[in-house]
Structures are given as structure tokens and as C-alpha cells.
Design a protein around this motif. Structure first.
Motif, PDB file in Angstrom:
ATOM      1  N   LEU A  33       0.819  -1.212   0.000  1.00 54.51           N
ATOM      2  CA  LEU A  33       0.000   0.000   0.000  1.00 54.51           C
ATOM      3  C   LEU A  33       0.856   1.266   0.000  1.00 54.51           C
ATOM      4  CD1 LEU A  33      -2.936  -0.956   2.404  1.00 54.51           C
ATOM      5  CD2 LEU A  33      -2.890  -0.933  -0.104  1.00 54.51           C
ATOM      6  N   THR A  34       2.018   1.202   0.644  1.00 55.25           N
ATOM      7  CA  THR A  34       2.928   2.353   0.613  1.00 55.25           C
ATOM      8  C   THR A  34       3.518   2.545  -0.779  1.00 55.25           C
ATOM      9  OG1 THR A  34       3.505   2.100   2.947  1.00 55.25           O
ATOM     10  CG2 THR A  34       5.043   3.339   1.576  1.00 55.25           C
ATOM     11  N   LYS A  35       3.985   1.456  -1.388  1.00 52.74           N
ATOM     12  CA  LYS A  35       4.548   1.541  -2.736  1.00 52.74           C
ATOM     13  C   LYS A  35       3.489   1.909  -3.757  1.00 52.74           C
ATOM     14  CE  LYS A  35       8.588  -1.497  -2.517  1.00 52.74           C
ATOM     15  NZ  LYS A  35       9.279  -2.634  -3.152  1.00 52.74           N
ATOM     16  N   ASN A  36       2.259   1.530  -3.475  1.00 56.60           N
ATOM     17  CA  ASN A  36       1.160   1.765  -4.406  1.00 56.60           C
ATOM     18  C   ASN A  36       0.936   3.252  -4.684  1.00 56.60           C
ATOM     19  OD1 ASN A  36      -0.528  -0.008  -5.885  1.00 56.60           O
ATOM     20  ND2 ASN A  36      -2.305   0.787  -4.797  1.00 56.60           N
ATOM     21  N   ILE A  44      -6.700  -1.992  -5.227  1.00 56.28           N
ATOM     22  CA  ILE A  44      -7.290  -1.958  -3.885  1.00 56.28           C
ATOM     23  C   ILE A  44      -6.389  -1.171  -2.951  1.00 56.28           C
ATOM     24  CG2 ILE A  44      -7.990  -3.355  -1.903  1.00 56.28           C
ATOM     25  CD1 ILE A  44      -8.716  -5.561  -3.897  1.00 56.28           C
ATOM     26  N   LYS A  45      -6.929  -0.118  -2.351  1.00 55.56           N
ATOM     27  CA  LYS A  45      -6.104   0.796  -1.561  1.00 55.56           C
ATOM     28  C   LYS A  45      -6.499   0.884  -0.087  1.00 55.56           C
ATOM     29  CE  LYS A  45      -4.868   3.662  -5.539  1.00 55.56           C
ATOM     30  NZ  LYS A  45      -5.372   2.708  -6.545  1.00 55.56           N
ATOM     31  N   ASP A  46      -7.673   0.372   0.283  1.00 54.79           N
ATOM     32  CA  ASP A  46      -8.045   0.424   1.701  1.00 54.79           C
ATOM     33  C   ASP A  46      -7.721  -0.906   2.372  1.00 54.79           C
ATOM     34  OD1 ASP A  46     -10.955  -1.083   2.222  1.00 54.79           O
ATOM     35  OD2 ASP A  46     -10.601  -0.457   0.160  1.00 54.79           O
ATOM     36  N   GLU A  47      -7.331  -0.839   3.636  1.00 55.56           N
ATOM     37  CA  GLU A  47      -6.781  -1.986   4.339  1.00 55.56           C
ATOM     38  C   GLU A  47      -7.774  -3.138   4.485  1.00 55.56           C
ATOM     39  OE1 GLU A  47      -4.827  -1.121   7.970  1.00 55.56           O
ATOM     40  OE2 GLU A  47      -3.434   0.329   7.084  1.00 55.56           O
ATOM     41  N   LYS A  53      -9.558  -9.358   0.007  1.00 52.66           N
ATOM     42  CA  LYS A  53      -9.507  -9.659  -1.424  1.00 52.66           C
ATOM     43  C   LYS A  53      -8.109  -9.936  -1.963  1.00 52.66           C
ATOM     44  CE  LYS A  53     -13.769  -7.330  -2.771  1.00 52.66           C
ATOM     45  NZ  LYS A  53     -14.412  -6.401  -3.734  1.00 52.66           N
ATOM     46  N   MET A  54      -7.083  -9.607  -1.186  1.00 51.11           N
ATOM     47  CA  MET A  54      -5.724  -9.892  -1.640  1.00 51.11           C
ATOM     48  C   MET A  54      -5.069 -10.984  -0.783  1.00 51.11           C
ATOM     49  SD  MET A  54      -5.709  -7.864  -4.190  1.00 51.11           S
ATOM     50  CE  MET A  54      -4.016  -7.944  -4.785  1.00 51.11           C
ATOM     51  N   ILE A  55      -5.116 -10.816   0.533  1.00 46.74           N
ATOM     52  CA  ILE A  55      -4.418 -11.773   1.405  1.00 46.74           C
ATOM     53  C   ILE A  55      -5.228 -13.052   1.604  1.00 46.74           C
ATOM     54  CG2 ILE A  55      -3.416 -12.165   3.673  1.00 46.74           C
ATOM     55  CD1 ILE A  55      -2.702  -9.204   3.775  1.00 46.74           C
TER      56      ILE A  55
END
Length: 234
Positions: A33-36, A44-47, A53-55
Motif C-alpha cells: 500500500l505504501t509503494k502503491n 485496492i487501496k483500503d486496508e 480480497k488480496m491476502i
């Protein structure tokens, strides 16, 4: 979904998951998210959405498949999904992350180093080139959100040993793609072992993992050059 909920979900199929692994998953999310903000790794930008949906989505590959003790190729690893997630959850497995984009490979190497993932090797190459020295080399190959199933079968299965497995991670179009992949399955000598269906707990979105077994060696003409795979898929 938060990380406590994630741990609870993971414990349903990974009985020995520990707090250190959950912390590494959290750090992985923070890195992405930081590199994004400077380099587009994921939409997807919210934790909370990222956790589900990713992990969790990536981790579901292990619901009916144990990666420990296996040498697995993640084809088109992108930002590290599912390869990095699986490397964290299955420390006794070895994972080769194959990615054609150099910047993403730099990211993957940085992540592996920062998280101390000694079971990860990052390769910057295309599948149809890397296959030249790695035909039928891996115990398993996996791909998530890369291409249609018939395309993935031709790209991935030649890497797998006879008796090994190919895992295709799919969403809503899994059945549709499976129904048109008959010729690809036949040409690449695989049969379906299991079709695992899931519903993500928060979004209620469908996920399907297709687990195949390879029955015999592949004709060395496969995979073809990518432009032919795409324009004339099996």
C-alpha cells in the motif's frame, strides 16, 4: 476484514499458523500500500478490503493443498499474490515467483528480503522463455488473475512434473472458463482433481480454485509463443 478476523479464517485450514506469520502478512500489506502511492501495484487501496480480497483470497489456494515440502512456481506473480502470501504461510515450501515486469520483480525481491523469506526466488522472465530450462521441473504451478483458463493451462502445465499439480485461482467466470478449456486440458494431459468454491466473508464474492493433476509428459511444442497462445488459444 481486520487481521484478527483474517487469523481466524486462516486457522480453519492452516492449523499451525502463528502470530509471526500474521505480522508478516500485515507488513506485506503495508509495503504494498505504501509503494502503491508511487507505483501502481493493485487497485485496492483500503486496508480492510486488501486483507480480504488480496491476502485471504491468495491464502485460499492452501484450503485443499499443502505447499509445504513442495517446489511451487507462481506464474505472473505481479505484486506477490499469491506467491508471497503462500511463502509466508508455508515456510517449508519453496516458491519461485515468475514475473515479466522488471519493476515488479524489484518489488518482489525487496519484499522477500525485508520479510526474511528465504524460501522465495524471484525470476524476471516470460513463461515461454523460462520453460526452456525448467520443463517439468516443479511439483506445482499456480496462477491468480493472469489470463483465461485455457491460456493458463498452456503457460503453466509444461512446468509441472508428471504427477504434480496445477492450481488455477478463479472468480465468477470459473465455470464458464472451465467449460471451454476441454481441448487445453486434453492437449496438456491434465485432469481435474477438485473444484473448491468459496464465498469471501465480507464482500460475499465467489472464488473457485481448480486443482488439476498432470498425467503424462507434454509435447515440447507447448507452450507456444505468447502471441499465438492469445490469438489462437487451445
Amino acid at each position: 476484514m481486520n487481521f484478527e478476523q483474517l487469523k481466524s479464517e486462516l486457522q480453519c485450514f492452516i492449523t499451525n499458523i502463528n502470530d509471526e506469520q500474521v505480522e508478516k502478512l500485515h507488513r506485506f500489506m503495508d509495503i504494498v500500500l505504501t509503494k502503491n502511492k508511487a507505483f501502481n501495484l493493485t487497485a485496492i487501496k483500503d486496508e480492510e478490503t486488501f486483507v480480504e480480497k488480496m491476502i485471504l483470497d491468495s491464502a485460499l489456494a492452501g484450503h485443499d493443498f499443502d505447499f509445504n515440502g513442495k517446489n511451487t512456481l507462481d506464474v505472473g506473480s505481479g505484486a506477490g499474490f499469491p506467491g508471497i502470501v503462500l511463502a509466508i504461510l508455508y515456510p517449508q515450501g519453496q516458491f519461485v515467483l515468475l514475473e515479466a515486469t522488471r519493476k515488479k520483480c524489484v518489488h518482489l525481491k525487496d519484499v522477500a528480503k525485508e520479510l526474511g523469506l528465504d524460501n522465495v526466488c524471484v525470476i524476471n522472465d516470460r513463461a515461454e522463455i523460462y520453460i526452456r530450462n525448467h520443463r517439468e521441473y516443479f511439483d506445482a504451478a499456480i496462477a491468480r488473475a493472469v489470463a483465461a483458463l485455457n491460456v493458463l493451462i498452456e503457460l503453466c502445465v509444461p512446468f509441472v512434473k508428471v504427477g504434480g499439480n496445477f492450481i488455477a485461482m478463479k472468480s465468477q467466470k470459473a465455470e464458464e472458463e472451465y467449460n471451454v478449456a476441454y481441448l487445453a486440458m486434453k492437449r496438456l494431459n491434465i485432469t481435474l482433481l477438485k473444484k473448491d468454491k468459496y464465498i469471501l466473508p465480507e464482500s460475499k464474492e465467489d472464488r473457485t480454485n481448480l486443482i488439476f493433476v498432470k498425467n503424462k509428459e507434454n509435447d515440447t511444442r507447448y507452450p507456444r509463443d505468447y502471441k499465438f497462445i492469445i490469438t489462437k488459444p487451445l
